[in-house]
Design an enzyme around this catalytic site. Sequence first.
Site, short mmCIF file in Angstrom:
data_model
loop_
_atom_site.label_atom_id
_atom_site.label_comp_id
_atom_site.label_asym_id
_atom_site.label_seq_id
_atom_site.Cartn_x
_atom_site.Cartn_y
_atom_site.Cartn_z
N LYS A 53 1.37 -1.60 -0.04
CA LYS A 53 -0.24 -0.38 -0.18
C LYS A 53 0.76 1.34 0.14
O LYS A 53 0.45 2.42 -0.78
CB LYS A 53 -0.97 0.02 1.15
CG LYS A 53 -1.88 -1.10 1.15
CD LYS A 53 -3.01 -1.16 2.02
CE LYS A 53 -4.14 -2.72 1.98
NZ LYS A 53 -4.27 -3.38 3.56
N GLN A 97 -5.78 -2.04 9.14
CA GLN A 97 -4.89 -3.11 8.90
C GLN A 97 -6.05 -4.88 10.08
O GLN A 97 -6.11 -4.16 10.64
CB GLN A 97 -3.47 -3.82 8.31
CG GLN A 97 -2.81 -4.17 8.00
CD GLN A 97 -3.45 -4.87 6.91
OE1 GLN A 97 -3.77 -4.29 5.62
NE2 GLN A 97 -3.65 -6.29 5.52
N ASP A 120 -11.74 1.59 2.77
CA ASP A 120 -12.29 0.05 2.46
C ASP A 120 -13.79 -0.74 2.23
O ASP A 120 -13.41 -1.33 1.53
CB ASP A 120 -12.39 -0.43 3.83
CG ASP A 120 -10.61 -0.64 4.59
OD1 ASP A 120 -9.88 -1.83 3.31
OD2 ASP A 120 -9.74 -1.47 5.53
#
Length: 285
Positions: A53, A97, A120
């Site tokens: 990322k 995460q 997300d």
Amino acid sequence: MTAEVIYGNELAQSLRDEMKEEVNELRSKGIIPGLTVVLIGDDPASKSYVKGKQKASDYVGVASELIELPAETTQEELLGLIDELNTKDSVHGILVQLPLPDHIDEQLVIEAISPDKDVDGFHPISIGRMMTGKDTFYPCTPYGIIKMLQSKQIEIEGKHAVIIGRSNIVGKPVGQLLLAENATVTYCHSRTKDMEKFIAMADILIVAVGKAHFVNGDHIKEGAVVIDVGVNRIEDGSLTGDVDFDSAAEKASFITPVPRGVGPMTITMLMHNTIKSAKKANGLL
Ligand code: GUN
């Protein structure tokens, strides 16, 4: 039939090149898309995803910040951090995460992130908006899969899409996005009886179970489109998918490899969502 391989890494690269130009333009207007990634603990797989990322952010020009916290971080500390990030104008996307350590309630954390910064697409508001066909952030892996299908002009409307796996991150939302594209959708999971019967019926087969070579060429229909979301490390240390590529490629019309398949698209759609959030925050959308 021998399948055409859909290389996610190639599509990801061309999309990232387009995004880089777009971010350059935004930067010239003083808008710098910002993504904050929160990583708790030191799970090697999570660390490796987070690295990907960061790399993608650097490439397209997204200002990314990585906040690494110890595994003992309390839920309250994490929620406090999210509150701060929710109100920070330079942050357009917040990504915590997953998975989180057991002492932290994952759902509580997901719901603490402002839906305006939910790149997300995991917040119940984002999911509800997606399910009702409203503009929102789509979860990155499902969105990347749709882009891969579209990149090859694969027709979705009227096709029978069979999803194996019902996770909140991949299985459930990819079925919803395919439904929105007018596919007929079947979900299979660990309690499905006669799963092979459903797999054999699939025009579009999405496999997201996390078991190496769960599906092979004997199971699938001639001409099926096979999307392999699995990333499994096998004994020899290499990565392999949920689909036995060689046997499935003999019967499929299109197939995605592992690696160089869905994975790079997930991160690319995260960049897309972050840029979109920055545009929204600045009244450009
Ligand atoms: N862990 C595995 N995939 C994902 C993802 O797409 N987003 C987050 N936040 N965590 C993950």
